[in-house]
Design an enzyme around this catalytic site. Structure first.
Site, PDB file in Angstrom:
ATOM      1  N   ASP A 174       0.808  -1.227   0.000  1.00 20.05           N
ATOM      2  CA  ASP A 174       0.000   0.000   0.000  1.00 20.05           C
ATOM      3  C   ASP A 174       0.839   1.274   0.000  1.00 20.05           C
ATOM      4  O   ASP A 174       0.428   2.292   0.562  1.00 20.05           O
ATOM      5  CB  ASP A 174      -0.956   0.036   1.211  1.00 20.05           C
ATOM      6  CG  ASP A 174      -1.834  -1.191   1.274  1.00 20.05           C
ATOM      7  OD1 ASP A 174      -2.209  -1.686   0.201  1.00 20.05           O
ATOM      8  OD2 ASP A 174      -2.132  -1.656   2.387  1.00 20.05           O
ATOM      9  N   LYS A 220       2.190   2.288  -5.053  1.00 20.61           N
ATOM     10  CA  LYS A 220       2.907   1.824  -6.241  1.00 20.61           C
ATOM     11  C   LYS A 220       2.125   2.116  -7.514  1.00 20.61           C
ATOM     12  O   LYS A 220       2.692   2.500  -8.526  1.00 20.61           O
ATOM     13  CB  LYS A 220       3.135   0.308  -6.164  1.00 20.61           C
ATOM     14  CG  LYS A 220       3.992  -0.140  -5.002  1.00 20.61           C
ATOM     15  CD  LYS A 220       4.063  -1.657  -4.905  1.00 20.61           C
ATOM     16  CE  LYS A 220       2.790  -2.317  -4.429  1.00 20.61           C
ATOM     17  NZ  LYS A 220       2.399  -2.029  -3.050  1.00 20.61           N
ATOM     18  N   GLY A 228      -4.222  -4.425  -4.379  1.00 20.32           N
ATOM     19  CA  GLY A 228      -5.335  -3.560  -4.755  1.00 20.32           C
ATOM     20  C   GLY A 228      -4.889  -2.150  -4.993  1.00 20.32           C
ATOM     21  O   GLY A 228      -4.162  -1.574  -4.205  1.00 20.32           O
ATOM     22  N   HIS A 229      -5.264  -1.597  -6.134  1.00 21.34           N
ATOM     23  CA  HIS A 229      -5.049  -0.175  -6.358  1.00 21.34           C
ATOM     24  C   HIS A 229      -6.135   0.316  -7.288  1.00 21.34           C
ATOM     25  O   HIS A 229      -6.754  -0.462  -7.999  1.00 21.34           O
ATOM     26  CB  HIS A 229      -3.651   0.091  -6.918  1.00 21.34           C
ATOM     27  CG  HIS A 229      -3.290  -0.759  -8.076  1.00 21.34           C
ATOM     28  ND1 HIS A 229      -2.515  -1.886  -7.951  1.00 21.34           N
ATOM     29  CD2 HIS A 229      -3.640  -0.679  -9.365  1.00 21.34           C
ATOM     30  CE1 HIS A 229      -2.395  -2.446  -9.132  1.00 21.34           C
ATOM     31  NE2 HIS A 229      -3.063  -1.748 -10.009  1.00 21.34           N
ATOM     32  N   GLN A 249       2.291  -5.902  -3.394  1.00 21.87           N
ATOM     33  CA  GLN A 249       2.686  -6.046  -1.978  1.00 21.87           C
ATOM     34  C   GLN A 249       3.959  -5.224  -1.693  1.00 21.87           C
ATOM     35  O   GLN A 249       4.169  -4.208  -2.314  1.00 21.87           O
ATOM     36  CB  GLN A 249       2.890  -7.523  -1.612  1.00 21.87           C
ATOM     37  CG  GLN A 249       1.609  -8.316  -1.453  1.00 21.87           C
ATOM     38  CD  GLN A 249       1.031  -8.825  -2.748  1.00 21.87           C
ATOM     39  OE1 GLN A 249       1.718  -9.390  -3.551  1.00 21.87           O
ATOM     40  NE2 GLN A 249      -0.263  -8.654  -2.940  1.00 21.87           N
TER      41      GLN A 249
HETATM   42  P1  IMO Z   1      -0.733  -4.068  -2.407  1.00 23.61           P
HETATM   43  O1  IMO Z   1      -0.273  -4.581  -3.736  1.00 23.61           O
HETATM   44  C1  IMO Z   1      -0.961  -4.545   1.906  1.00 23.61           C
HETATM   45  C2  IMO Z   1      -0.888  -8.618   3.559  1.00 23.61           C
HETATM   46  C3  IMO Z   1      -2.174  -9.048   4.240  1.00 23.61           C
HETATM   47  C4  IMO Z   1      -1.617  -9.985   5.287  1.00 23.61           C
HETATM   48  C5  IMO Z   1      -0.463 -10.671   4.557  1.00 23.61           C
HETATM   49  C6  IMO Z   1      -0.819 -12.024   3.980  1.00 23.61           C
HETATM   50  O2  IMO Z   1      -2.036  -3.381  -2.389  1.00 23.61           O
HETATM   51  O3  IMO Z   1       0.357  -3.263  -1.758  1.00 23.61           O
HETATM   52  P2  IMO Z   1      -2.240 -12.785   1.860  1.00 23.61           P
HETATM   53  O4  IMO Z   1      -3.705 -12.613   1.552  1.00 23.61           O
HETATM   54  O5  IMO Z   1      -1.323 -12.210   0.843  1.00 23.61           O
HETATM   55  O6  IMO Z   1      -1.889 -14.211   2.192  1.00 23.61           O
HETATM   56  O7  IMO Z   1      -2.027 -11.960   3.234  1.00 23.61           O
HETATM   57  O8  IMO Z   1      -0.092  -9.790   3.517  1.00 23.61           O
HETATM   58  N1  IMO Z   1      -1.049  -8.121   2.175  1.00 23.61           N
HETATM   59  C7  IMO Z   1      -1.039  -6.826   1.827  1.00 23.61           C
HETATM   60  N2  IMO Z   1      -0.970  -5.710   2.577  1.00 23.61           N
HETATM   61  N3  IMO Z   1      -1.033  -4.428   0.576  1.00 23.61           N
HETATM   62  C8  IMO Z   1      -1.060  -5.527  -0.207  1.00 23.61           C
HETATM   63  O9  IMO Z   1      -0.971  -5.453  -1.541  1.00 23.61           O
HETATM   64  C9  IMO Z   1      -1.116  -6.803   0.415  1.00 23.61           C
HETATM   65  N4  IMO Z   1      -1.196  -8.066  -0.032  1.00 23.61           N
HETATM   66  C10 IMO Z   1      -1.139  -8.868   1.055  1.00 23.61           C
HETATM   67  O10 IMO Z   1      -2.842  -7.971   4.814  1.00 23.61           O
HETATM   68  O11 IMO Z   1      -1.072  -9.249   6.342  1.00 23.61           O
HETATM   69 MG    MG Z   2      -3.205  -3.055  -0.722  1.00 27.94          MG
END
Ligand code: IMO
Ligand code: MG
Length: 429
Positions: free
Chosen positions: A13, A16, A40-41, A225
Site C-alpha cells: 500500500d 505503487k 489492490g489499487h 505487496q
Molecule cells: P498491495 O499490492 C498490503 C498482507 C495481508 C496480510 C499478509 C498475507 O495493495 O500493496 P495474503 O492474503 O497475501 O496471504 O495476506 O499480507 N497483504 C497486503 N498488505 N497491501 C497488499 O498489496 C497486500 N497483499 C497482502 O494484509 O497481512
Molecule cells: Mg493493498
C-alpha cells in the site's frame, strides 16, 4: 534497453499504482510478476476510479502491452470480472496477455485460507490474510499439485487434476467446508468455460517479455505487496506467500537478473501495515489516528483500517539491500504537513545496544526500541508543488535526510492522490 522494476519498499500500500501509472504512460510493456488479487489499487480514467487487483495499471495505455506473468496466482473469476469492468468503462483490453504458466486459484484455496486463519485465531495468532486463497494456491504450486492457466484449456486434463485435488482437499478441509465446494463435474465445466473466455489472451509470456527486451523496448515490471511482506525477507510468517522483492521479477516474469536497469522503491513518508505482525515504529495513538483519517488509510481489498507509524529508515536500508534500489519514491508527503516536528527512525536498540542487522525473529522485533531523529515539520500547503525546489525547506530536509540515511537517491515524491500530484526527479526512460 530500458527496464525498470517498481517495488513496494514497506508492507504494501505504498502507492505503487500511482508511480506505475506515471511510468507506464511511456512504457511499451507493463508486467505484473507476483501475487494475485490480494493486491489492490485504483486507477483514474476520465475522472472515474476503477479498482484493479490483477490487471496491471498500464492497461490504460493502449500502446503498452500488459502482461500478467508466470509468477502470479490467478483467480479467473476475479480476472474476468476485472476485464469486463474495464470494457464497460470503454477501456480496451486487447493488449492484455496472460501467462499459460501462472497458477490458478480455486474455491478450495479460499476455504483453506479461511480455515487456517480461523484455526490461528483460536490460538490468538492470526496472520490477517486477505482470505483470497493466495497462500494455499502458492502452497499447491510448490507441492506440485497446482493447476496452471494452460490446464484450463484441456478439459480431460483439468478433470483429472481437479479429481486428484479434491481428493487431497477432502483430507485437509473440515467436512462442513469441503461440502461447500461444487461437485467435480460442475467445477471442471465452470473452470473450462472460464479458460475459453481467457483463451485469446493466454500465451507464453516469457517469450513475449524477452522479445520486448531484445527489441530494446521500455519494459516496466509492476511489483505488488511490499518487500517486508516477502516470504523470504519479510516478517515471516506475517507475510504473503510470494516474492514481491525486485528479484521476484526475474523468476516471476522469466527474465535474467541482468535484464533489469532500474529498481524503484516506493514508500510512504510514514509507514502503514494492514494485517498482523511486528511494526517497530507503529503509532497506536493520536498520531496514528490523525494520519489514518487524513490519508484515508483503509485497505482497498479488505477495507480494514491500516496501522500507522513513523518513517523507518532502518527498515528502508534493509529494504534497499534486499531489492538493490536505484531510486526511492516517497509518497504522501502532504499527509505530514502540519506536524510541528516529524520523526525518522534511524536504528533499533536491543537491550540498550544498536543493532546492525534486521532481526529475523518477531519476538526480537517486538522487543526493539526504535531510535528516532526529530526534524522540524512544515505547515505550508505543498499540494500544488511541481518541483523539489518548491518544497518548503523543512520538507526538502526531510527527503534529503531519508536519502542520506538509506544511501538511495530520491527519484520522486507525491503531494496528493491525483495523477499530476507526483513530482518526478529521476527520469528513467
Ligand atoms: P498491495 O499490492 C498490503 C498482507 C495481508 C496480510 C499478509 C498475507 O495493495 O500493496 P495474503 O492474503 O497475501 O496471504 O495476506 O499480507 N497483504 C497486503 N498488505 N497491501 C497488499 O498489496 C497486500 N497483499 C497482502 O494484509 O497481512
Ligand atoms: Mg493493498
Amino acid at each position: 534497453m530500458t527496464t525498470a522494476v517498481v517495488v513496494g519498499s514497506q508492507w504494501g500500500d505504498e502507492g505503487k499504482g500511482k508511480i506505475i501509472d506515471l511510468l507506464s504512460q511511456d512504457a511499451e510493456m507493463t508486467v505484473r510478476y507476483s501475487g494475485g488479487n490480494n493486491a489492490g489499487h485504483s486507477i483514474s480514467n476520465a475522472g472515474q476510479k476503477i479498482a484493479l487487483h490483477l490487471i496491471p495499471s498500464g492497461i490504460l495505455n493502449k500502446t503498452s502491452r500488459c502482461v500478467i506473468s508466470n509468477g502470479t496466482v490467478i483467480n479467473p473469476e476475479i480476472l474476468i470480472a476485472e476485464m469486463n469492468n474495464l470494457k464497460q468503462h470503454g477501456i480496451t483490453i486487447d493488449h492484455l496477455t496472460i501467462s499459460d504458466r501462472a497458477h490458478v486459484i480455486f474455491p478450495y484455496h479460499i476455504l483453506q485460507d479461511l480455515q487456517q486463519e480461523n484455526d490461528r485465531r483460536t490460538i490468538g495468532d492470526p496472520l490477517g490474510t486477505t482470505k483470497n486463497g493466495i497462500g494455499p494456491a502458492y502452497m499447491d504450486k510448490i507441492q506440485r499439485i497446482g493447476i496452471r492457466v494452460a490446464d484450463l484449456l484441456n478439459r480431460d486434463k483439468l478433470n483429472q487434476q481437479l479429481k486428484f485435488n479434491l481428493m487431497q482437499k477432502q483430507r485437509v478441509l473440515d467436512t462442513e467446508l469441503f461440502d461447500q465446494l461444487p461437485p467435480l463435474d460442475e467445477l471442471v465445466e465452470k473452470y473450462y468455460q472460464m479458460g475459453q473466455v481467457l483463451k485469446p489472451y493466454i500465451s507464453d509470456t516469457g517469450s513475449v517479455v524477452n522479445q520486448a527486451i531484445d527489441r530494446n523496448q521500455r519494459v516496466l515490471f509492476e511489483g505488488a505487496q511490499g518487500a517486508m511482506l516477502d516470504v523470504d525477507h519479510g516478517t515471516y510468517p506475517y507475510v504473503t506467500s510470494s516474492n514481491p522483492v525486485s528479484g521476484g521479477a526475474c523468476i516471476g516474469a522469466s527474465i535474467g537478473p541482468k535484464a533489469i536497469d532500474h529498481v524503484i522503491g516506493v514508500g510512504k513518508a510514514y509507514v502503514s501495515r494492514v494485517g498482523d505482525g511486528p511494526f517497530p515504529t507503529e503509532q497506536d495513538n493520536s498520531i496514528g489516528d490523525y494520519i489514518r483519517e487524513t490519508a484515508h488509510e483503509y485497505g482497498v481489498v479488505t477495507h480494514r483500517p491500516r496501522r500507522i507509524g513513523w518513517f523507518d529508515a532502518f527498515l528502508m536500508k534493509y529494504s534497499a539491500q534486499i531489492n538493490g534500489f536505484t531510486g526511492l519514491v516517497i509518497n504522501c508527503m502532504d499527509v505530514l504537513t502540519g506536524f510541528k516536528t516529524v520523526k525518522l527512525c534511524t536504528g533499533y536498540k536491543l537491550d540498550g545496544q544498536l543493532i546492525d542487522f534486521y532481526p529475523a525473529s518477531n519476538e526480537v522485533l517486538n522487543q526493539v526500541t526504535p531510535v528516532y531523529e526529530e526534524l522540524p515539520g512544515w505547515s505550508e500547503d505543498i499540494t500544488q508543488v511541481t518541483s523539489f525546489a518548491e518544497l518548503p525547506v523543512n520538507a526538502q530536509n526531510y527527503l534529503n535526510r531519508i536519502a542520506e540515511l538509506t544511501k538511495i537517491p530520491i527519484a520522486g515524491f507525491s503531494i496528493g492522490p491525483d495523477r499530476d500530484q507526483t513530482v518526478q526527479i529521476q527520469n528513467i526512460w
